[in-house]
Design an enzyme around this catalytic site. Structure first.
Site, mmCIF file in Angstrom:
data_model
loop_
_atom_site.group_PDB
_atom_site.id
_atom_site.type_symbol
_atom_site.label_atom_id
_atom_site.label_comp_id
_atom_site.label_asym_id
_atom_site.label_seq_id
_atom_site.Cartn_x
_atom_site.Cartn_y
_atom_site.Cartn_z
ATOM 1 N N GLY A 63 -29.747 33.565 2.568
ATOM 2 C CA GLY A 63 -29.065 32.553 3.358
ATOM 3 C C GLY A 63 -27.594 32.871 3.559
ATOM 4 C CB CYS A 64 -24.577 31.379 2.052
ATOM 5 S SG CYS A 64 -24.989 29.676 2.496
ATOM 6 C CB ILE A 65 -25.664 36.523 0.251
ATOM 7 C CG1 ILE A 65 -25.219 35.790 -1.014
ATOM 8 C CG2 ILE A 65 -25.390 38.021 0.143
ATOM 9 C CD1 ILE A 65 -23.755 35.953 -1.358
#
Length: 237
Positions: free
Chosen positions: A174-176
């Site tokens: 996701g955010c990575i």
């Protein structure tokens, strides 16, 4: 992939050999390398993603926070803490992009948001104590997956003269991933510290690392990243 022997790279075991061959044949996965002026981005390592204590993920989800990653988070946290310590010793910038509190209105605006997420307590948004920021670190609230979207991150990195971003935290898929893609798009060399990122399920984590290493980043072991930071700060000659 990446032509880098260092690290466990255990996630490669989840990728079928034929798929690996296709990427190798296509020329994906070459290393982009480590620059000379890195910054460390500690992404979303808050109690809402880790849980208040080490616990199996189902227990963490049902008794702590619906967004918790459970034992996988707590396996990564000691590695993250160690890399933060190395970054402080090297004197490189440390930035903490973090999930800004979500309110009830967000659930209606973004259909993918589970209404339970908007009821997470203030405690859930606190940084995990073992990896909490210190004075001089940059705190960067964000409302979406990428640490770049709608934030001043690029401005900070340019101001610091950064050419390389090191990513730790969550979630891998996701955010990575979103931050790595944007970092690549802004022409920053992008490093993902393997043991320092985590996700809710192993499949998402493994495939996320594979895809990032093939296209947008170099996935390196924590030890290799720390060694590189030491090299950058070692006296010349």
């Amino acid at each position: 992939m990446s032509g880098q022997p260092e690290g466990r790279r255990s996630w490669l075991a989840s990728i079928p050999g034929d798929d690996l061959d296709v990427y190798e044949l296509s020329g994906f996965g070459g290393p982009s390398g480590f620059g000379e002026r890195p910054a460390l981005l500690v992404i979303d390592v808050q109690y809402r993603t880790a849980g208040d204590r080490p616990a199996p993920i189902r227990e963490a989800i049902t008794t702590m926070y619906p967004t918790a990653c459970g034992h996988r988070a707590w396996a990564a946290i000691p590695h993250i803490a160690r890399l933060i310590g190395a970054a402080r010793s090297a004197g490189i910038p440390i930035v903490y992009p973090y999930v800004a509190p979500k309110k009830a209105v967000d659930a209606g605006r973004f259909g993918s948001i589970n209404p339970q997420i908007t009821s997470i307590s203030d405690r859930g948004y606190e940084f995990v104590a073992e990896v909490a920021p210190e004075e001089g670190d940059v705190l960067l609230p964000k409302r979406h997956a990428s640490a770049f979207f709608g934030t001043a991150l690029v401005s900070y990195l340019v101001d610091f003269g950064v050419d390389t971003v090191i990513l730790v935290g969550c979630t891998t898929s996701g955010c990575i991933r979103a931050t790595a893609v944007d970092a690549f798009s802004y022409n920053f060399r992008t490093i993902v510290a393997e043991e320092c990122v985590y996700d809710r399920i192993g499949a998402s984590h493994d495939v996320g690392l594979f895809d990032l290493d093939a296209k947008y980043a170099d996935v390196m072991s924590t030890e290799a990243v720390i060694d590189r930071l030491r090299e950058l700060t070692a006296p010349s000659g």
